[in-house]
Design an enzyme around this catalytic site. Sequence first.
Site, PDB file in Angstrom:
ATOM      1  N   GLY A 266      66.271  59.526  -9.466  1.00  0.00           N
ATOM      2  CA  GLY A 266      65.618  59.708  -8.134  1.00  0.00           C
ATOM      3  C   GLY A 266      65.287  58.098  -7.579  1.00  0.00           C
ATOM      4  O   GLY A 266      65.565  57.390  -8.656  1.00  0.00           O
TER       5      GLY A 266
ATOM      6  N   LYS B 113      61.785  61.893   2.568  1.00  0.00           N
ATOM      7  CA  LYS B 113      60.471  62.264   1.924  1.00  0.00           C
ATOM      8  C   LYS B 113      60.080  63.641   2.246  1.00  0.00           C
ATOM      9  O   LYS B 113      60.229  64.236   3.308  1.00  0.00           O
ATOM     10  CB  LYS B 113      59.244  61.326   2.431  1.00  0.00           C
ATOM     11  CG  LYS B 113      57.900  61.572   1.663  1.00  0.00           C
ATOM     12  CD  LYS B 113      57.052  60.512   2.293  1.00  0.00           C
ATOM     13  CE  LYS B 113      55.370  60.913   1.469  1.00  0.00           C
ATOM     14  NZ  LYS B 113      55.449  61.231   0.311  1.00  0.00           N
TER      15      LYS B 113
ATOM     16  N   HIS C 184      57.357  56.614   6.709  1.00  0.00           N
ATOM     17  CA  HIS C 184      58.309  56.743   5.338  1.00  0.00           C
ATOM     18  C   HIS C 184      59.974  56.939   5.668  1.00  0.00           C
ATOM     19  O   HIS C 184      60.082  57.298   6.936  1.00  0.00           O
ATOM     20  CB  HIS C 184      57.669  57.705   4.476  1.00  0.00           C
ATOM     21  CG  HIS C 184      56.506  57.532   3.747  1.00  0.00           C
ATOM     22  ND1 HIS C 184      55.226  57.562   4.079  1.00  0.00           N
ATOM     23  CD2 HIS C 184      56.564  57.050   2.301  1.00  0.00           C
ATOM     24  CE1 HIS C 184      54.361  57.068   3.203  1.00  0.00           C
ATOM     25  NE2 HIS C 184      55.072  56.558   2.302  1.00  0.00           N
ATOM     26  N   HIS C 185      60.380  56.972   4.755  1.00  0.00           N
ATOM     27  CA  HIS C 185      62.059  57.325   4.758  1.00  0.00           C
ATOM     28  C   HIS C 185      62.220  58.896   5.307  1.00  0.00           C
ATOM     29  O   HIS C 185      61.422  59.463   4.582  1.00  0.00           O
ATOM     30  CB  HIS C 185      62.768  56.874   3.618  1.00  0.00           C
ATOM     31  CG  HIS C 185      61.981  57.503   2.290  1.00  0.00           C
ATOM     32  ND1 HIS C 185      62.817  58.630   2.112  1.00  0.00           N
ATOM     33  CD2 HIS C 185      61.218  57.290   1.433  1.00  0.00           C
ATOM     34  CE1 HIS C 185      61.994  59.229   0.732  1.00  0.00           C
ATOM     35  NE2 HIS C 185      61.061  58.110   0.541  1.00  0.00           N
TER      36      HIS C 185
ATOM     37  N   GLY D 126      62.063  62.354 -13.827  1.00  0.00           N
ATOM     38  CA  GLY D 126      62.918  61.914 -12.397  1.00  0.00           C
ATOM     39  C   GLY D 126      63.680  60.882 -12.146  1.00  0.00           C
ATOM     40  O   GLY D 126      63.692  60.272 -11.464  1.00  0.00           O
ATOM     41  N   PHE D 127      64.233  60.539 -13.383  1.00  0.00           N
ATOM     42  CA  PHE D 127      64.861  59.109 -13.434  1.00  0.00           C
ATOM     43  C   PHE D 127      65.977  58.946 -12.619  1.00  0.00           C
ATOM     44  O   PHE D 127      66.439  58.181 -12.480  1.00  0.00           O
ATOM     45  CB  PHE D 127      65.112  58.759 -14.981  1.00  0.00           C
ATOM     46  CG  PHE D 127      66.436  59.269 -15.541  1.00  0.00           C
ATOM     47  CD1 PHE D 127      66.595  60.960 -15.804  1.00  0.00           C
ATOM     48  CD2 PHE D 127      67.734  58.699 -15.606  1.00  0.00           C
ATOM     49  CE1 PHE D 127      67.810  61.204 -16.054  1.00  0.00           C
ATOM     50  CE2 PHE D 127      69.044  59.061 -15.909  1.00  0.00           C
ATOM     51  CZ  PHE D 127      69.104  60.744 -16.278  1.00  0.00           C
TER      52      PHE D 127
ATOM     53  N   THR E 266      53.711  62.610  -5.387  1.00  0.00           N
ATOM     54  CA  THR E 266      52.619  62.877  -4.664  1.00  0.00           C
ATOM     55  C   THR E 266      52.426  64.585  -4.306  1.00  0.00           C
ATOM     56  O   THR E 266      53.405  65.327  -4.946  1.00  0.00           O
ATOM     57  CB  THR E 266      52.630  62.465  -3.160  1.00  0.00           C
ATOM     58  OG1 THR E 266      54.217  62.709  -2.984  1.00  0.00           O
ATOM     59  CG2 THR E 266      52.511  61.073  -3.400  1.00  0.00           C
TER      60      THR E 266
ATOM     61  N   GLY F   2      53.278  59.309 -10.088  1.00  0.00           N
ATOM     62  CA  GLY F   2      53.557  58.777  -8.781  1.00  0.00           C
ATOM     63  C   GLY F   2      53.790  59.762  -7.839  1.00  0.00           C
ATOM     64  O   GLY F   2      53.616  59.574  -6.535  1.00  0.00           O
TER      65      GLY F   2
END
Length: 255
Positions: free
Chosen positions: A12, A149, A145-146, A9-10, A91, A89
């Site tokens: 993101g 999400k 949150h932004h 997921g680099f 979720t 990380g």
Amino acid sequence: MSIKVIIAGFKGKMGQAAYKMVTEDSDLELVALLDPFTSEKEVAGVPVFNQKEELIGLDAQVWVDFTTPAVAYENTRFALENGFAPVVGTTGFTSEEIAELTELSRSKKLGGLIAPNFALGAVLLMQFAAQAAKYFPDVEIIELHHDQKKDAPSGTAVKTAELISQVRTSKQQGVADETESLAGARGAEFDGMRIHSVRLPGLVAHQEVIFGSQGEGLTLRHDSYDRVSFMTGVNLAIKEVVKRAELVYGLEHLL
Ligand code: NAP
């Protein structure tokens, strides 16, 4: 010797922050990047892969995952099955999935971490909230949150509610016969607690835990203003999981 790291997921927002942190730490070596959609073949000499199966057999110790809830379980399982200690990380895990992955990590004798929040302040907020809930059982959680999400409520809010419910006598917040004239007005329910999710541009990750009692209130609040706030925890986790033989849920277990 440096720890060899893969980042899934680099591309993101979190993946980019993790890329910067890993490449700036001489104790870590970035050996592979994963993103299913990019046409890039390498970034600054680090190979980019589109399919996780291409990583089988790679010489790496740690799999850092900041992808999407839809693939997080599958990715973590894949990492453990292929000898990479996961630092996740992303979720959206169910408690059954976490239990299953913990069992798998034990059988593989691999360390790992699933952390709903890598910010040290958020970990402390969760601990303070659990402490306060012993004396203030009336509590509601607001997570903010932004607006990009994908899942709600946040993993941090769920973990906070789980920790509170371990010490709080279960009770339904609000009066027994309350009604909602607009569906969802009272938020989501976890063991009688209410969780409210706010999504707005400009926000990063924030949470309030509000306790009420006779004639007094207590509000705990944590703010991540920048994604760099998560990177101390990710760095610590990468260095810790390689020494362990079991996956844990929550950064507090590695502190
Ligand atoms: P994001 O900007 O949407 O990044 C996710 C990235 O993963 C995107 O580039 C996405 O590509 C990519 N992706 C999708 N499927 C993939 C797959 N199968 N393999 C590899 N990459 C894949 O989201 P973010 O803000 O970075 O957040 C990522 C996750 O971390 C979310 O679950 C978020 O809730 C969580 N998070 C955790 C913490 C913490 O402290 N634990 C803090 C902040 C966020 P496309 O965009 O092309 O689909």
